[in-house]
Design a protein around this motif. Structure first.
Motif, short mmCIF file in Angstrom:
data_model
loop_
_atom_site.label_atom_id
_atom_site.label_comp_id
_atom_site.label_asym_id
_atom_site.label_seq_id
_atom_site.Cartn_x
_atom_site.Cartn_y
_atom_site.Cartn_z
N MET A 80 73.03 -13.68 4.92
CA MET A 80 72.60 -12.32 4.42
C MET A 80 71.00 -12.76 4.48
O MET A 80 70.07 -11.66 4.31
N GLY A 81 70.15 -13.38 5.12
CA GLY A 81 68.94 -13.91 5.49
C GLY A 81 67.95 -13.72 4.31
O GLY A 81 67.08 -13.62 3.94
N ASN A 82 68.67 -14.46 2.45
CA ASN A 82 68.16 -14.92 1.39
C ASN A 82 67.96 -16.11 1.18
O ASN A 82 67.65 -16.79 0.30
N ARG A 83 67.99 -17.22 2.37
CA ARG A 83 68.22 -18.21 2.09
C ARG A 83 67.43 -18.72 3.17
O ARG A 83 68.30 -20.07 4.27
N ASN A 117 74.19 -11.73 8.64
CA ASN A 117 74.98 -10.76 8.19
C ASN A 117 74.20 -9.73 7.74
O ASN A 117 74.35 -9.42 6.16
N GLY A 118 74.54 -8.44 8.18
CA GLY A 118 73.55 -7.34 7.50
C GLY A 118 72.34 -7.49 7.86
O GLY A 118 71.33 -6.62 6.84
N THR A 119 71.30 -8.22 8.52
CA THR A 119 70.49 -8.85 8.51
C THR A 119 69.57 -9.34 9.27
O THR A 119 69.83 -9.82 10.92
N GLY A 120 68.37 -9.86 9.54
CA GLY A 120 67.32 -9.70 10.90
C GLY A 120 67.25 -11.10 10.50
O GLY A 120 67.26 -11.51 9.73
N LEU A 121 67.07 -12.47 11.84
CA LEU A 121 66.86 -13.04 12.03
C LEU A 121 66.02 -13.47 12.62
O LEU A 121 65.21 -12.95 13.29
N LEU A 172 73.65 -8.27 12.80
CA LEU A 172 74.69 -7.11 12.14
C LEU A 172 73.79 -6.23 11.36
O LEU A 172 73.17 -6.55 10.62
N GLU A 173 73.95 -4.96 11.74
CA GLU A 173 73.56 -3.73 10.60
C GLU A 173 74.19 -4.19 9.61
O GLU A 173 73.23 -3.50 9.16
N GLU A 174 75.41 -4.00 9.54
CA GLU A 174 75.90 -4.41 7.99
C GLU A 174 76.65 -6.12 7.65
O GLU A 174 77.02 -5.83 8.77
N GLY A 186 81.84 -11.86 9.32
CA GLY A 186 80.95 -12.43 9.31
C GLY A 186 81.12 -13.88 11.18
O GLY A 186 80.91 -14.26 11.97
N ARG A 187 82.11 -14.27 10.07
CA ARG A 187 82.52 -15.75 10.93
C ARG A 187 83.14 -14.61 12.45
O ARG A 187 83.01 -15.61 13.15
N ASN A 188 84.20 -13.70 12.30
CA ASN A 188 85.12 -13.54 12.76
C ASN A 188 84.01 -13.42 14.57
O ASN A 188 84.42 -13.30 15.40
#
Length: 279
Positions: A1-4, A30-34, A46-48, A55-57
């Motif tokens: 989710m981009g927070n770690r 998962n709903g965030t840029g990388l 993913l946009e959301e 996300g695993r799928n």
């Protein structure tokens, strides 16, 4: 989710130190840029937020597209591989047993402590006891791609909680083995699942969905009744109980997805493994 970002960087460094290198590495935002991880790492943004199973799928789908992958190892972004031999041991375990479907890692914090809820059996006093089990931990595990092709991927609608149980029950019903291997260690900060605001609601909703999707009709009231009593005994928060009650009703009222009840011989097999599907 981009927070770690720091934890993810450390995890990828521990993956790079493995004695057996992975054929592919996929990181899902998962709903965030990388950020740019450099060569050798496939990024999927993913946009959301599709939740843990969704996300695993997405990652599994990308691995299928890339091809030549027999086993996928999924790791939480705040986990850390302490031992450089984890991937090699996973490869050996799968090569030794064609019926191996899922291998669950041991989760322990920085002091080596494994929480009781992280031991996938009822008698959880010894986290170092390996063996065949009926469930596994989402934080660190390995999945046979053949097993996924046969039993199906993660239940994306679950979003959070009990998605591992759903996949485990389908794998067992298809004849695959689930091994808890404590020598495969994922270091992970000590946390409580209740830290997530949606925990109580989705725990109740998804447990009802599990029963409706996979249990023979006579076992549904036993399973849900057992967990209702346990929840009432364990939960100290009134707000948590209200959220749990709302989630339980949501699980009854909303579609649970396709129903594919497990065979009675699977129920018997799970009972012999120490955890019949009523608790």
């Amino acid at each position: 989710m981009g927070n770690r970002p720091r934890e993810l960087e450390a995890l990828l460094a521990s993956v790079a130190k493995q004695e057996v290198a992975p054929e592919r590495i996929v990181v899902v935002g998962n709903g965030t840029g990388l950020p740019d991880f450099g060569d050798g790492i496939v990024r999927v943004e993913l946009e959301e937020n599709l939740g843990c199973p969704g996300g695993r799928n997405v990652a599994i789908s990308r691995l299928r597209q890339l091809g030549e992958v027999d086993v996928v190892i999924e790791l939480d972004d705040d986990g850390l591989l302490v031992d450089a031999g984890v991937f090699g041991q996973v490869r050996h375990l799968y090569a030794a047993d064609p019926a191996m479907g899922i291998i669950g890692f041991r989760i322990a914090d920085e002091r080596g402590e494994t929480q009781r809820r992280h031991v996938p059996r009822l008698r959880a006093t010894d986290p170092m006891r390996r063996g065949l089990v009926t469930s596994f931990l989402g934080g660190g595990h390995a999945l046979s791609m053949r097993m996924l092709d046969e039993a199906g991927d993660w239940p994306a609608d679950f979003f959070f909680t009990h998605e591992e149980t759903d996949l485990a029950w389908r794998a067992l019903d298809a004849g695959w083995k689930i091994l808890y291997e404590p020598s495969l260690l994922l270091q992970h900060p000590k946390t409580s699942p209740a830290r997530h605001a949606v925990y109580y609601r989705m725990t109740a909703r998804n447990r009802v969905w599990l029963a409706r999707r996979h249990l023979p009709w006579p076992l549904i009231p036993a399973y849900l009744g057992t967990w209702t009593l346990l929840t009432l005994a364990r939960t100290r928060s009134l707000d948590g109980l209200r959220a749990w009650s709302g989630g339980f009703l949501e699980g009854i009222r909303q579609p649970a997805g396709g129903r594919r009840p497990m065979r009675w011989r699977t129920v018997y097999r799970m009972a012999r493994l120490g955890r019949p599907p009523v608790i």
